[in-house]
Write a protein that holds these residues in place. Structure first.
Motif, mmCIF file in Angstrom:
data_model
loop_
_atom_site.group_PDB
_atom_site.id
_atom_site.type_symbol
_atom_site.label_atom_id
_atom_site.label_comp_id
_atom_site.label_asym_id
_atom_site.label_seq_id
_atom_site.Cartn_x
_atom_site.Cartn_y
_atom_site.Cartn_z
ATOM 1 N N PRO A 345 -78.777 -4.583 -13.625
ATOM 2 C CA PRO A 345 -80.204 -4.245 -13.561
ATOM 3 C C PRO A 345 -80.580 -3.387 -12.362
ATOM 4 N N VAL A 346 -79.793 -3.465 -11.272
ATOM 5 C CA VAL A 346 -80.029 -2.609 -10.108
ATOM 6 C C VAL A 346 -79.370 -1.254 -10.313
ATOM 7 N N MET A 347 -78.085 -1.269 -10.673
ATOM 8 C CA MET A 347 -77.298 -0.044 -10.694
ATOM 9 C C MET A 347 -77.576 0.835 -11.913
ATOM 10 N N GLN A 348 -78.258 0.335 -12.924
ATOM 11 C CA GLN A 348 -78.584 1.188 -14.068
ATOM 12 C C GLN A 348 -79.513 2.321 -13.669
ATOM 13 N N HIS A 349 -80.187 2.191 -12.535
ATOM 14 C CA HIS A 349 -81.080 3.245 -12.056
ATOM 15 C C HIS A 349 -80.409 4.172 -11.043
#
Length: 420
Positions: A345-349
């Motif tokens: 959820p953090v690294m998808q951005h």
């Protein structure tokens, strides 16, 4: 006639054999003082060697885009040289300030580039004043005037990079993507550790370009990052930025992570400030300006309406029972790898360009998704369900709750829990 002795020597019956020997089943009781705490089986992540900046004589810059679009992409990233580059960068910055309070340096000790970076952040705070927040009417959700602030920032990005000696338009375009994202998301009006990571990557890109050197590392932490942290506190309070996922309950903090990593390094060898000191208001007040960890705890306390770390920040409360700052420093390293880089959820951005490259086998982002990430569309669907609630559920800002109470003249001393 049977005698007592002959009965005692008789072979045991089947029923007797089934009776267990309780001495072998009951664990030996030990005094609590002798009991050893359970060891953390997760090894402390090593600091990979930081590569030298690349040769840019024939370099092709690119606009950073999202490339972690599926769990498989994330797995590829976690095994990639870029993952090691990020860990080397962040851990290298942390190691540059071990045992070093902010006051160990004066501004004259730092390079002109460090002062130029601080000046950029000073100007960014002035831009926030030029886009005052709309009247909230008691709402605790993000203030839409934040988008006006980001518009002003975007206009300034070329000039800011020119002040650092970066004039190549393609290089400015690549670096601007990271700096622009480091202030929060335009569409969702939220902010979290992923945006904070963008700021760290912006500094990494400056290193890759040769705009800052290894000798600048202490200044990047103690002056540039500290100034960024203060700026973001102002922005969070002014625009009521919503937390981007952690919600401050199962995470360290609603918004930040790196102050705890860098701050634990600063305190690692301290002779008398112990981890329990975060519960002492006088210690936080006296040393909060010198040590990021203490300063961030002090800020968190100031934005809550309930008194006590154990109620509003239980993880910080638990960590304070550690025996030493060394243990906390090791734990923060584990958390950065597992809870920031290791969380989809953090690294998808996360954005990949030429200076912080993706692996060829990772997915390509289409133009519609690129526009969405920049905030041009209200929808925000990553195409994969079940990744968590990083951006799907709006969560009111705890900062907003406290600020709105003050505006309405209802500010009171922090409430204590009835059974505290």
């Amino acid at each position: 006639m049977a005698t007592p002795n002959s009965a005692a020597s008789a072979p045991p019956t089947d029923a007797a054999k089934e009776i267990p020997n309780l001495r072998t089943l009951i664990p030996k009781l030990e005094p609590r003082s002798r009991r050893q705490p359970a060891a953390n089986r997760t090894p402390v992540p090593d600091t990979p060697p930081l590569p030298n900046p690349p040769d840019l004589s024939n370099w092709t810059f690119s606009t950073p885009t999202r490339r972690i679009l599926s769990p498989k992409d994330h797995e590829i990233f976690l095994k990639s040289p870029t993952r090691d580059l990020i860990v080397a960068w962040v851990f290298g910055l942390a190691e540059s300030v071990v045992g070093t309070p902010d006051s160990d340096y004066s501004d004259a000790d730092f390079s002109d580039q460090i002062r130029a970076l601080v000046a950029i952040l000073d100007e960014a705070e002035e831009l926030a004043k030029q886009s005052p927040p709309n009247e909230q009417g008691g709402s605790r959700f993000g203030n839409k005037a934040f988008r006006g602030f980001l518009d002003l920032v975007k206009e300034k990005l070329p000039a800011w990079h020119n002040s650092l000696g970066i004039t190549n338009p393609d290089a400015i375009n690549e670096l601007s993507a990271y700096l622009n994202q480091s202030f929060g998301n335009r569409n969702r009006i939220d902010y979290g550790s992923g945006h904070e990571l963008n700021f760290a990557i912006w500094m990494l890109c400056l290193y890759q370009l040769g705009a800052v050197q290894k000798t600048d590392f202490p200044g990047l932490v103690l002056r540039v990052f500290v100034r960024y942290l203060r700026l973001m506190r102002t922005v969070q309070m002014m625009y009521y930025l919503e937390p981007a996922g952690s919600h401050g309950v199962w995470g360290l903090d609603d918004y930040q992570f790196l102050p705890f990593l860098f701050g634990a390094s600063q305190l690692r060898d301290h002779s008398y400030i112990t981890p329990r000191a975060i519960h002492h208001a006088l210690t936080l007040e006296e040393f909060g300006e010198d040590y990021m960890y203490l300063g961030q705890v002090n800020f968190v306390n100031s934005t809550k309406t309930v008194k006590g770390l154990r109620w509003h920040s239980p993880m910080l409360d638990d960590i304070s029972s550690a025996k030493s700052w060394t243990k906390i420093n090791e734990g923060m390293r584990r958390m950065f790898v597992a809870e920031v880089l290791g969380k989809l959820p953090v690294m998808q951005h996360f954005l990949f360009g030429s200076l912080v490259p993706a692996e060829e086998s990772m997915s390509q982002e289409d133009e519609a998704s690129m526009a969405d990430e920049d905030g041009e569309h209200e929808g925000h669907d990553h195409g994969v369900k079940g990744w968590g609630d990083c951006c799907g559920i709006k969560v009111p800002s705890s900062i907003a709750a406290a600020q709105e109470l003050r505006k309405m003249g209802k500010a009171e001393p922090l409430r204590r829990i009835p059974f505290d």
